[in-house]
Design a protein around this motif. Structure first.
Motif, PDB file in Angstrom:
ATOM      1  N   LEU A  98      11.806  38.818  44.924  1.00 55.07           N
ATOM      2  CA  LEU A  98      13.111  39.257  45.121  1.00 55.07           C
ATOM      3  C   LEU A  98      14.221  38.273  44.701  1.00 55.07           C
ATOM      4  N   ASP A  99      14.894  38.434  43.524  1.00 60.27           N
ATOM      5  CA  ASP A  99      16.038  37.612  43.018  1.00 60.27           C
ATOM      6  C   ASP A  99      17.226  38.414  43.558  1.00 60.27           C
ATOM      7  N   VAL A 100      17.802  37.573  44.718  1.00 64.22           N
ATOM      8  CA  VAL A 100      18.739  38.204  45.590  1.00 64.22           C
ATOM      9  C   VAL A 100      20.102  37.743  44.969  1.00 64.22           C
ATOM     10  N   HIS A 101      21.127  38.765  44.834  1.00 66.02           N
ATOM     11  CA  HIS A 101      22.494  38.209  44.337  1.00 66.02           C
ATOM     12  C   HIS A 101      23.317  39.017  45.201  1.00 66.02           C
ATOM     13  N   LYS A 102      24.630  38.854  45.237  1.00 65.14           N
ATOM     14  CA  LYS A 102      25.695  39.638  46.052  1.00 65.14           C
ATOM     15  C   LYS A 102      25.745  40.843  46.046  1.00 65.14           C
ATOM     16  N   THR A 131      23.263  42.792  44.015  1.00 70.65           N
ATOM     17  CA  THR A 131      21.805  43.385  43.407  1.00 70.65           C
ATOM     18  C   THR A 131      20.642  42.474  43.892  1.00 70.65           C
ATOM     19  N   ILE A 132      19.475  43.189  43.688  1.00 71.23           N
ATOM     20  CA  ILE A 132      18.181  42.467  43.920  1.00 71.23           C
ATOM     21  C   ILE A 132      17.420  42.874  42.738  1.00 71.23           C
ATOM     22  N   VAL A 167      13.565  43.230  41.821  1.00 70.59           N
ATOM     23  CA  VAL A 167      12.134  43.323  42.639  1.00 70.59           C
ATOM     24  C   VAL A 167      11.058  43.384  41.485  1.00 70.59           C
ATOM     25  N   THR A 184      22.118  46.098  47.300  1.00 73.14           N
ATOM     26  CA  THR A 184      21.798  45.452  48.572  1.00 73.14           C
ATOM     27  C   THR A 184      22.310  46.268  49.797  1.00 73.14           C
ATOM     28  N   ILE A 228      17.437  49.027  50.450  1.00 73.00           N
ATOM     29  CA  ILE A 228      16.176  48.543  51.051  1.00 73.00           C
ATOM     30  C   ILE A 228      15.235  49.341  51.713  1.00 73.00           C
ATOM     31  N   GLN A 235       7.696  37.584  55.985  1.00 73.73           N
ATOM     32  CA  GLN A 235       8.734  36.573  55.035  1.00 73.73           C
ATOM     33  C   GLN A 235       8.161  35.419  54.825  1.00 73.73           C
TER      34      GLN A 235
END
Length: 77
Positions: A12-16, A18-19, A21, A40, A45, A62
């Motif tokens: 998961l490349d998480v940003h403000k 967007t994510i 996958v 997000t 999710i 996790q």
């Protein structure tokens, strides 16, 4: 008879807003598959979880980035 499980690694490349996958099976040399970019919000999710469940994911774990880098599972099927 015990049910066997396999590991599905999910990145998961998480940003403000967007994510991104991506996932790969535990087998070495397996191609990494970009599942897509999601939002997000909780509903985004939830949709991701349903999509992973359709691929047989039954347990979510996790993991800290260091553990992921050393090959420990994040999602298992």
């Amino acid at each position: 008879m015990a049910e066997s499980s396999k590991t599905l690694f999910v990145g998961l490349d998480v940003h403000k807003d967007t994510i991104a996958v991506a996932y790969a099976a535990e087998d070495r040399g397996t191609e990494v598959v970009l599942l897509g970019v999601i939002g997000t919000r909780q509903c985004d999710i939830d949709k991701l979880i349903r999509k992973l469940e359709s691929k047989g994911v039954s347990r979510v774990t996790q993991s800290e980035p260091l553990r992921v880098a050393h090959g420990e599972p994040v999602w298992e099927t």
